[in-house]
Design an enzyme around this catalytic site. Structure first.
Site, PDB file in Angstrom:
ATOM      1  N   LYS A  70     -13.984  -3.392   1.657  1.00 56.96           N
ATOM      2  CA  LYS A  70     -14.160  -1.774   2.260  1.00 56.96           C
ATOM      3  C   LYS A  70     -13.637  -1.006   1.140  1.00 56.96           C
ATOM      4  O   LYS A  70     -14.617   0.074   1.080  1.00 56.96           O
ATOM      5  CB  LYS A  70     -13.218  -1.875   3.603  1.00 56.96           C
ATOM      6  CG  LYS A  70     -13.974  -2.577   4.725  1.00 56.96           C
ATOM      7  CD  LYS A  70     -15.268  -2.303   5.213  1.00 56.96           C
ATOM      8  CE  LYS A  70     -15.423  -0.708   5.918  1.00 56.96           C
ATOM      9  NZ  LYS A  70     -16.735  -0.643   6.575  1.00 56.96           N
ATOM     10  N   TYR A 126     -10.858  -8.476   3.435  1.00 56.10           N
ATOM     11  CA  TYR A 126     -11.688  -7.383   4.208  1.00 56.10           C
ATOM     12  C   TYR A 126     -11.449  -5.814   3.646  1.00 56.10           C
ATOM     13  O   TYR A 126     -12.353  -5.326   3.371  1.00 56.10           O
ATOM     14  CB  TYR A 126     -11.412  -7.497   5.850  1.00 56.10           C
ATOM     15  CG  TYR A 126     -11.537  -6.240   6.526  1.00 56.10           C
ATOM     16  CD1 TYR A 126     -12.758  -5.708   6.817  1.00 56.10           C
ATOM     17  CD2 TYR A 126     -10.591  -5.347   6.969  1.00 56.10           C
ATOM     18  CE1 TYR A 126     -13.276  -4.658   7.560  1.00 56.10           C
ATOM     19  CE2 TYR A 126     -10.882  -4.056   7.702  1.00 56.10           C
ATOM     20  CZ  TYR A 126     -12.235  -3.859   7.965  1.00 56.10           C
ATOM     21  OH  TYR A 126     -12.462  -2.686   8.596  1.00 56.10           O
ATOM     22  N   THR A 179     -12.041   2.280   6.539  1.00 53.36           N
ATOM     23  CA  THR A 179     -10.671   2.006   7.377  1.00 53.36           C
ATOM     24  C   THR A 179      -9.429   2.325   6.808  1.00 53.36           C
ATOM     25  O   THR A 179      -9.457   2.573   5.266  1.00 53.36           O
ATOM     26  CB  THR A 179     -10.690   0.330   7.557  1.00 53.36           C
ATOM     27  OG1 THR A 179      -9.427  -0.056   7.866  1.00 53.36           O
ATOM     28  CG2 THR A 179     -10.916  -0.243   6.123  1.00 53.36           C
ATOM     29  N   ASP A 180      -8.557   2.729   7.226  1.00 48.53           N
ATOM     30  CA  ASP A 180      -7.226   3.040   6.759  1.00 48.53           C
ATOM     31  C   ASP A 180      -6.679   1.912   5.868  1.00 48.53           C
ATOM     32  O   ASP A 180      -5.575   2.066   5.219  1.00 48.53           O
ATOM     33  CB  ASP A 180      -6.181   3.686   7.900  1.00 48.53           C
ATOM     34  CG  ASP A 180      -5.724   2.628   8.929  1.00 48.53           C
ATOM     35  OD1 ASP A 180      -6.336   1.402   8.928  1.00 48.53           O
ATOM     36  OD2 ASP A 180      -5.054   3.056   9.615  1.00 48.53           O
ATOM     37  N   GLU A 181      -7.080   0.570   6.350  1.00 46.11           N
ATOM     38  CA  GLU A 181      -6.514  -0.469   5.534  1.00 46.11           C
ATOM     39  C   GLU A 181      -6.591  -0.565   4.125  1.00 46.11           C
ATOM     40  O   GLU A 181      -5.954  -1.246   3.357  1.00 46.11           O
ATOM     41  CB  GLU A 181      -7.153  -1.824   6.128  1.00 46.11           C
ATOM     42  CG  GLU A 181      -7.040  -2.033   7.501  1.00 46.11           C
ATOM     43  CD  GLU A 181      -7.266  -3.293   7.991  1.00 46.11           C
ATOM     44  OE1 GLU A 181      -7.270  -4.270   7.432  1.00 46.11           O
ATOM     45  OE2 GLU A 181      -7.618  -3.161   9.381  1.00 46.11           O
TER      46      GLU A 181
HETATM   47  P1  NAD Z   1     -17.926  -5.031  14.660  1.00 48.91           P
HETATM   48  O1  NAD Z   1     -17.685  -6.164  14.087  1.00 48.91           O
HETATM   49  O2  NAD Z   1     -17.729  -4.925  16.086  1.00 48.91           O
HETATM   50  O3  NAD Z   1     -19.510  -4.665  14.455  1.00 48.91           O
HETATM   51  C1  NAD Z   1     -20.313  -4.803  13.208  1.00 48.91           C
HETATM   52  C2  NAD Z   1     -21.624  -4.707  13.593  1.00 48.91           C
HETATM   53  O4  NAD Z   1     -22.314  -4.820  12.280  1.00 48.91           O
HETATM   54  C3  NAD Z   1     -22.226  -5.836  14.288  1.00 48.91           C
HETATM   55  O5  NAD Z   1     -23.091  -5.348  15.433  1.00 48.91           O
HETATM   56  C4  NAD Z   1     -22.796  -6.745  13.421  1.00 48.91           C
HETATM   57  O6  NAD Z   1     -23.850  -7.534  13.923  1.00 48.91           O
HETATM   58  C5  NAD Z   1     -23.324  -5.920  12.209  1.00 48.91           C
HETATM   59  N1  NAD Z   1     -23.427  -6.409  11.051  1.00 48.91           N
HETATM   60  C6  NAD Z   1     -22.690  -7.044  10.333  1.00 48.91           C
HETATM   61  N2  NAD Z   1     -23.439  -7.803   9.172  1.00 48.91           N
HETATM   62  C7  NAD Z   1     -24.450  -7.160   8.928  1.00 48.91           C
HETATM   63  C8  NAD Z   1     -25.288  -7.029   8.035  1.00 48.91           C
HETATM   64  N3  NAD Z   1     -25.381  -7.601   7.157  1.00 48.91           N
HETATM   65  N4  NAD Z   1     -26.637  -6.337   8.127  1.00 48.91           N
HETATM   66  C9  NAD Z   1     -26.850  -5.551   9.554  1.00 48.91           C
HETATM   67  N5  NAD Z   1     -25.791  -5.589  10.449  1.00 48.91           N
HETATM   68  C10 NAD Z   1     -24.783  -6.344  10.241  1.00 48.91           C
HETATM   69  O7  NAD Z   1     -17.227  -3.801  13.826  1.00 48.91           O
HETATM   70  P2  NAD Z   1     -16.595  -2.682  14.477  1.00 48.91           P
HETATM   71  O8  NAD Z   1     -15.178  -2.682  14.911  1.00 48.91           O
HETATM   72  O9  NAD Z   1     -17.534  -1.968  15.361  1.00 48.91           O
HETATM   73  O10 NAD Z   1     -16.567  -1.569  12.962  1.00 48.91           O
HETATM   74  C11 NAD Z   1     -17.506  -0.910  12.685  1.00 48.91           C
HETATM   75  C12 NAD Z   1     -17.086  -0.317  11.332  1.00 48.91           C
HETATM   76  O11 NAD Z   1     -15.937   0.454  11.344  1.00 48.91           O
HETATM   77  C13 NAD Z   1     -16.954  -1.333  10.159  1.00 48.91           C
HETATM   78  O12 NAD Z   1     -17.300  -0.883   9.027  1.00 48.91           O
HETATM   79  C14 NAD Z   1     -15.415  -1.363  10.081  1.00 48.91           C
HETATM   80  O13 NAD Z   1     -15.259  -1.681   8.642  1.00 48.91           O
HETATM   81  C15 NAD Z   1     -14.944   0.030  10.370  1.00 48.91           C
HETATM   82  N6  NAD Z   1     -13.592   0.074  11.069  1.00 48.91           N
HETATM   83  C16 NAD Z   1     -13.324  -0.642  12.232  1.00 48.91           C
HETATM   84  C17 NAD Z   1     -12.217  -0.592  12.784  1.00 48.91           C
HETATM   85  C18 NAD Z   1     -11.795  -1.170  13.744  1.00 48.91           C
HETATM   86  O14 NAD Z   1     -10.701  -0.977  14.397  1.00 48.91           O
HETATM   87  N7  NAD Z   1     -12.661  -1.842  14.678  1.00 48.91           N
HETATM   88  C19 NAD Z   1     -10.985   0.180  12.091  1.00 48.91           C
HETATM   89  C20 NAD Z   1     -11.370   0.914  10.972  1.00 48.91           C
HETATM   90  C21 NAD Z   1     -12.940   0.967  10.458  1.00 48.91           C
END
Ligand code: NAD
Length: 353
Positions: free
Chosen positions: A161, A157, A130-132
């Protein structure tokens, strides 16, 4: 390519799974199915002979070893994480365990598989971040996050990350594991879990409830349509240079208040209320502790080196998203009953777990 996707039942991971399947890749979707997951997100590929689901937790090293041995992936795309900042304020322990220890386990399982295969140069471990991790920017539009911006995470969070990013880089420097990283801005789009801002606003608007905006709504985010992000991720995986990181943004900076007003205007047009505007439901609520003021991505590297740009404006992406939620009540309605959804989380007064 045989791709092991972690977190493929979540929001972004499922968009990657759907896109990769449409491009003919073989996919192993590894997911623990936490509160944030929904197998309905990947229902469209579940009968595809190229697709396999593995119900496993990245905190369980033995399960990871079994899955690497069973499927021998050519690449890993790691998205599994605890992802909600507000939940990280109330319960940071889960974020440390999954985002840091889980990433460590996955790196070790991937390294052991890669070494057993005689360290193929073509193997990739793509860490999605993430950019965070870069902290908070001033209002000056000329200042944006680049890949060399120093790390300065502010929430449990983003700190978790950031730690995982450092582990991934260390595994390349120390063991030679061929890694690539990407740091993206705020995603939105279909299948977004109904605890995040965009779906909360759409669904509260339709239910006649308040549209909660933290603080004065002045926080700025760079909004990235999730299907564009999935395309960018496959681009980075296939063509990114080993050891390099790529910032992925939507080139669409908006304040939270502007974004919510845009959603209201779209709803006013396609699902008008009997009287008044959905914007009348906007309510300012207590701010998130440590709420970062502004995130903005400088997308020069991915644009110049990989030729990638987002395909939609935030106006177009939001229009598609609003329509998707109007058309898919069967998907979101049951998720609203899950633990914590609809409650105000992350005020800093939750019990430490
Ligand atoms: P999400 O919360 O929708 O999905 C996360 C998934 O990971 C879920 O299906 C969950 O069941 C699974 N999970 C969680 N803990 C687990 C574990 N211990 N073992 C196996 N699976 C596990 O998240 P998202 O929004 O799809 O984000 C996906 C990735 O992208 C993350 O790494 C997040 O940090 C990164 N990200 C998200 C955003 C955003 O805007 N949503 C922005 C930047 C980065």
């Amino acid at each position: 390519m045989k791709l092991l996707v972690t977190g493929g039942a979540g929001f972004i991971g499922s968009a990657v799974v759907r896109l990769a399947a449409s491009r003919g890749h073989r996919i192993v979707n590894l997911d623990a199915l936490t509160y944030a997951a929904c197998l309905g997100n990947v229902a469209s590929v579940s009968d595809n002979p190229l697709y396999v689901f593995e119900h496993a937790d990245i905190r369980d090293r033995a399960a990871l070893d079994r899955i690497f041995a069973a499927h021998a992936p050519d690449a890993v795309m790691h998205l599994a994480a605890e992802s909600h900042v507000d939940r990280s304020i109330d319960g940071p322990g889960d974020f440390v365990e999954t985002n840091i220890t889980g990433t460590y386990n996955l790196l070790e399982a991937a390294r052991s598989h890669w070494e057993a295969q005689d360290r193929p140069e073509s193997f990739r471990f793509h860490h999605v971040s993430t950019d965070e991790v870069f902290g908070s920017l001033p209002a000056d539009p000329a200042v944006k996050f680049t890949e060399t911006t120093p790390y300065d995470p502010r929430s449990p969070y983003s700190a978790s990350k950031a730690a995982s990013d450092h582990l991934v880089r260390a595994w390349q420097e120390t063991y030679g594991l061929p890694v690539v990283l990407s740091n993206c801005s705020n995603n939105y789009g279909p299948y977004h879990f109904p605890e995040k801002l965009v779906p909360v606003v759409i669904l509260n608007a339709l239910a006649g409830k308040e549209l909660p905006i933290y603080g004065r709504g002045e926080n700025v985010r760079d909004w990235l349509y999730v299907e564009d992000h999935a395309d960018a991720l496959l681009t980075v995986l296939e063509r990114g240079a080993v050891g390099r990181s790529y910032n992925i943004g939507g080139e669409n900076e908006r304040t939270n208040l502007d974004l919510v007003r845009m959603i209201c205007a779209i709803l006013d047009e396609i699902r008008p209320k009997p009287e008044g505007s959905y914007a009348d439901q906007i309510a300012f609520v207590a701010d998130r502790p440590g709420h970062d003021a502004r995130y903005a991505i400088d997308p020069s590297r991915i644009r110049q080196e990989l030729g990638w740009r987002p395909s939609v404006t935030v106006e177009e992406g939001l229009r598609r998203t609003v329509q998707w939620y109007l058309d898919n009540e069967d998907w979101w309605r049951p998720l609203q009953a899950r633990d914590g959804v609809g409650a105000r989380l992350g005020t800093g007064r939750g019990a430490a777990r």
